[in-house]
Write a protein that holds these residues in place. Sequence first.
Motif, PDB file in Angstrom:
ATOM      1  N   GLY A 126       1.000  -1.648  -0.558  1.00 25.01           N
ATOM      2  CA  GLY A 126      -0.586   0.047   0.064  1.00 25.01           C
ATOM      3  C   GLY A 126       0.068   1.861   0.406  1.00 25.01           C
ATOM      4  N   GLY A 127       2.215   1.194   0.623  1.00 27.40           N
ATOM      5  CA  GLY A 127       2.893   2.528   0.560  1.00 27.40           C
ATOM      6  C   GLY A 127       3.507   2.929  -0.949  1.00 27.40           C
ATOM      7  N   LYS A 128       3.636   1.541  -1.680  1.00 28.42           N
ATOM      8  CA  LYS A 128       4.437   1.915  -2.656  1.00 28.42           C
ATOM      9  C   LYS A 128       2.626   1.518  -3.751  1.00 28.42           C
ATOM     10  CE  LYS A 128       9.009   0.836  -1.777  1.00 28.42           C
ATOM     11  NZ  LYS A 128      10.104   0.115  -2.031  1.00 28.42           N
ATOM     12  N   GLY A 129       2.199   2.938  -3.927  1.00 22.65           N
ATOM     13  CA  GLY A 129       1.278   2.701  -4.940  1.00 22.65           C
ATOM     14  C   GLY A 129       1.627   4.083  -6.241  1.00 22.65           C
ATOM     15  N   GLY A 130       1.350   3.224  -7.043  1.00 22.49           N
ATOM     16  CA  GLY A 130       1.203   4.053  -8.913  1.00 22.49           C
ATOM     17  C   GLY A 130       1.187   5.292  -8.885  1.00 22.49           C
ATOM     18  N   GLY A 131       2.364   5.679  -9.291  1.00 20.43           N
ATOM     19  CA  GLY A 131       1.708   7.607  -9.641  1.00 20.43           C
ATOM     20  C   GLY A 131       1.548   8.373  -8.539  1.00 20.43           C
ATOM     21  N   THR A 132       1.757   8.071  -7.302  1.00 19.95           N
ATOM     22  CA  THR A 132       1.648   8.901  -6.139  1.00 19.95           C
ATOM     23  C   THR A 132       3.264   9.194  -5.485  1.00 19.95           C
ATOM     24  OG1 THR A 132       2.149   7.251  -4.425  1.00 19.95           O
ATOM     25  CG2 THR A 132       0.112   7.655  -4.766  1.00 19.95           C
ATOM     26  N   MET A 133       3.224  10.429  -5.540  1.00 15.57           N
ATOM     27  CA  MET A 133       4.538  11.262  -5.145  1.00 15.57           C
ATOM     28  C   MET A 133       4.910  11.549  -4.019  1.00 15.57           C
ATOM     29  SD  MET A 133       4.545  13.885  -8.250  1.00 15.57           S
ATOM     30  CE  MET A 133       6.056  14.860  -8.024  1.00 15.57           C
ATOM     31  N   GLY A 134       4.301  11.462  -3.357  1.00 17.46           N
ATOM     32  CA  GLY A 134       4.638  11.275  -1.737  1.00 17.46           C
ATOM     33  C   GLY A 134       5.150  12.457  -1.060  1.00 17.46           C
ATOM     34  N   CYS A 135       5.825  12.906  -0.117  1.00 16.66           N
ATOM     35  CA  CYS A 135       5.634  14.251   0.255  1.00 16.66           C
ATOM     36  C   CYS A 135       7.169  14.888   0.285  1.00 16.66           C
ATOM     37  CB  CYS A 135       5.531  14.185   1.755  1.00 16.66           C
ATOM     38  SG  CYS A 135       6.203  12.982   3.425  1.00 16.66           S
ATOM     39  N   ALA A 136       8.124  14.423  -0.226  1.00 15.20           N
ATOM     40  CA  ALA A 136       9.051  14.838  -0.744  1.00 15.20           C
ATOM     41  C   ALA A 136       9.390  15.960  -1.420  1.00 15.20           C
ATOM     42  CB  ALA A 136      10.573  13.880  -1.308  1.00 15.20           C
ATOM     43  N   PRO A 137       8.541  16.543  -2.377  1.00 17.57           N
ATOM     44  CA  PRO A 137       8.755  16.950  -3.429  1.00 17.57           C
ATOM     45  C   PRO A 137       8.096  19.140  -2.505  1.00 17.57           C
ATOM     46  CG  PRO A 137       7.605  15.985  -4.708  1.00 17.57           C
ATOM     47  CD  PRO A 137       7.451  15.248  -2.875  1.00 17.57           C
ATOM     48  N   PHE A 138       7.533  18.466  -0.740  1.00 17.41           N
ATOM     49  CA  PHE A 138       6.672  19.188  -0.438  1.00 17.41           C
ATOM     50  C   PHE A 138       8.159  20.180   1.015  1.00 17.41           C
ATOM     51  CE2 PHE A 138       2.476  17.408  -1.529  1.00 17.41           C
ATOM     52  CZ  PHE A 138       2.489  19.104  -1.942  1.00 17.41           C
ATOM     53  N   LEU A 139       8.417  18.601   0.906  1.00 13.43           N
ATOM     54  CA  LEU A 139       9.442  19.043   1.918  1.00 13.43           C
ATOM     55  C   LEU A 139      11.023  19.822   1.940  1.00 13.43           C
ATOM     56  CD1 LEU A 139       9.897  15.516   3.613  1.00 13.43           C
ATOM     57  CD2 LEU A 139       8.991  17.728   4.792  1.00 13.43           C
ATOM     58  N   VAL A 140      11.320  19.516   0.414  1.00 12.42           N
ATOM     59  CA  VAL A 140      11.943  20.001  -0.702  1.00 12.42           C
ATOM     60  C   VAL A 140      11.704  21.878  -0.442  1.00 12.42           C
ATOM     61  CG1 VAL A 140      13.556  20.650  -3.353  1.00 12.42           C
ATOM     62  CG2 VAL A 140      13.305  18.268  -1.978  1.00 12.42           C
TER      63      VAL A 140
END
Length: 144
Positions: free
Chosen positions: A9-23
């Motif tokens: 469930g954590g490695k969904g296809g097409g989801t970017m996660g929160c890394a760009p927001f942290l950057v």
Amino acid sequence: MAAKRRRSGGKGGGTMGCAPFLVLIVIALIIQYWWVLLIALGAVAMTVALVRSTKAPARPARVPLPRPQPAVAPPRPVLGGDDLTAHVRAAKRAGRVRDMQEWDYEWIRLSHPGKSLHEVNSIANTHFARGRSIGINSGDPSLG
């Protein structure tokens, strides 16, 4: 039968996660507090410089050069009596001989008008080396 593989469930296809927001948040903090970062970098640089300078071997101490002493001629011995008389006579004779040699040099220079100064000097030096002088004892060194 072939087993079906499940995706987690954590490695969904097409989801970017929160890394760009942290950057983006980190970039916004750097832009807003750039002067704090400069001060922090300066403090780190000063600390590194102090640590390196304390670990470096000590430089040899500079030895100042001694002050130069004035050059003073040694005092002449005080002459008296016969020594003083002989000294005065020798000084007078040396003065007369010097005057006569100057006169002889001028005579040689005038008697050789076509010669260069170098040639006249060599003639005068050989003349004086033989002990001759036109004005002293008529040029005869045996009479002196």
